[in-house]
Design an enzyme around this catalytic site. Structure first.
Site, PDB file in Angstrom:
ATOM      1  N   THR A  55      -4.592  -7.542 -11.183  1.00 22.77           N
ATOM      2  CA  THR A  55      -5.839  -8.360 -11.428  1.00 22.77           C
ATOM      3  C   THR A  55      -6.168  -8.995 -10.055  1.00 22.77           C
ATOM      4  OG1 THR A  55      -5.333  -9.530 -12.753  1.00 22.77           O
ATOM      5  CG2 THR A  55      -4.314 -10.834 -10.602  1.00 22.77           C
TER       6      THR A  55
ATOM      7  N   GLY B 128      -1.690 -18.790 -10.174  1.00 23.91           N
ATOM      8  CA  GLY B 128      -2.390 -17.270 -11.271  1.00 23.91           C
ATOM      9  C   GLY B 128      -1.452 -16.463 -10.060  1.00 23.91           C
TER      10      GLY B 128
ATOM     11  N   SER C 121      -6.578  -7.583  -6.519  1.00 26.25           N
ATOM     12  CA  SER C 121      -6.942  -6.365  -5.652  1.00 26.25           C
ATOM     13  C   SER C 121      -8.353  -6.330  -5.754  1.00 26.25           C
ATOM     14  CB  SER C 121      -7.272  -5.133  -7.028  1.00 26.25           C
ATOM     15  OG  SER C 121      -7.141  -5.813  -8.456  1.00 26.25           O
TER      16      SER C 121
ATOM     17  N   LYS D  25      -2.619 -14.370 -16.492  1.00 23.01           N
ATOM     18  CA  LYS D  25      -1.488 -14.612 -14.929  1.00 23.01           C
ATOM     19  C   LYS D  25      -1.782 -16.170 -15.148  1.00 23.01           C
ATOM     20  CE  LYS D  25      -2.775  -9.438 -15.539  1.00 23.01           C
ATOM     21  NZ  LYS D  25      -4.366  -8.621 -14.897  1.00 23.01           N
TER      22      LYS D  25
END
Length: 176
Positions: free
Chosen positions: A5, A50, A129, A38
């Site tokens: 994510t 998050g 990421s 998320k």
């Protein structure tokens, strides 16, 4: 190992928005889920969180953070420091691999398992990421447009999804 994510948060004077993409990646080349959620509201819908990292670890940390918010009567900074301390010192929790953004109407915090609790100077934070892509896009949009925080986080993740293979454009946005 799961790569999961990109999360981005933006605050202006009276609103805060957080967005996350839906991709969960296994290894380097397999997308196993594209619609994971998320981000969520916790503590009487007054705190947004998050997570990036291991999904199971994120759920565990989310529950621990909500407990800390209850214990501190919703004091975001105090709960974040207590979570980071517990996360770093607990034998089981210190193995959890995730980063968290937590925000309320007043502040945004990045919380890590290394004990860091960081409040960004500019009211913008990103983890995961595609964090650097989303962060750069959010800063540019906040400085050069009149978009709302909700629009900025959505557009930032769309841009990140066009660059980062671990980020998709299935975006969920929450705000307070």
């Amino acid at each position: 190992m799961f790569k999961a994510t990109t999360i981005v948060a933006v605050k202006d004077q009276d609103r805060i928005a957080i967005a996350g993409d839906g991709q969960v990646t296994f290894g380097e080349n397999t997308i196993i889920k594209s619609t994971a959620k998320k981000i969520r509201k916790i503590y009487k819908d007054s705190v947004l969180i998050g997570f990036a990292g291991s999904v199971a670890d994120a759920f565990t940390l989310s529950e621990k953070f909500e407990e800390k918010l209850e214990q501190t009567n919703g004091n975001l900074k105090k709960a974040a420091v207590e979570l980071a301390s517990l996360w770093r010192s607990d034998k089981i929790l210190r193995r959890l691999e995730a980063l968290m953004i937590a925000a309320n109407k007043d502040t945004i915090l990045i919380i890590s398992g290394n004990g860091e609790v960081i409040e960004p100077d500019d009211g913008i934070a990103a983890v995961g990421s595609g964090a650097m892509y989303a962060l750069a896009a959010a800063r540019a949009l906040k400085r050069n447009t009149k978009l709302s925080p909700e629009e900025i986080v959505r557009e930032s993740l769309i841009i990140a999804s066009e660059i980062c293979v671990y980020t998709n454009n299935n975006i969920v946005v929450e705000s307070i």
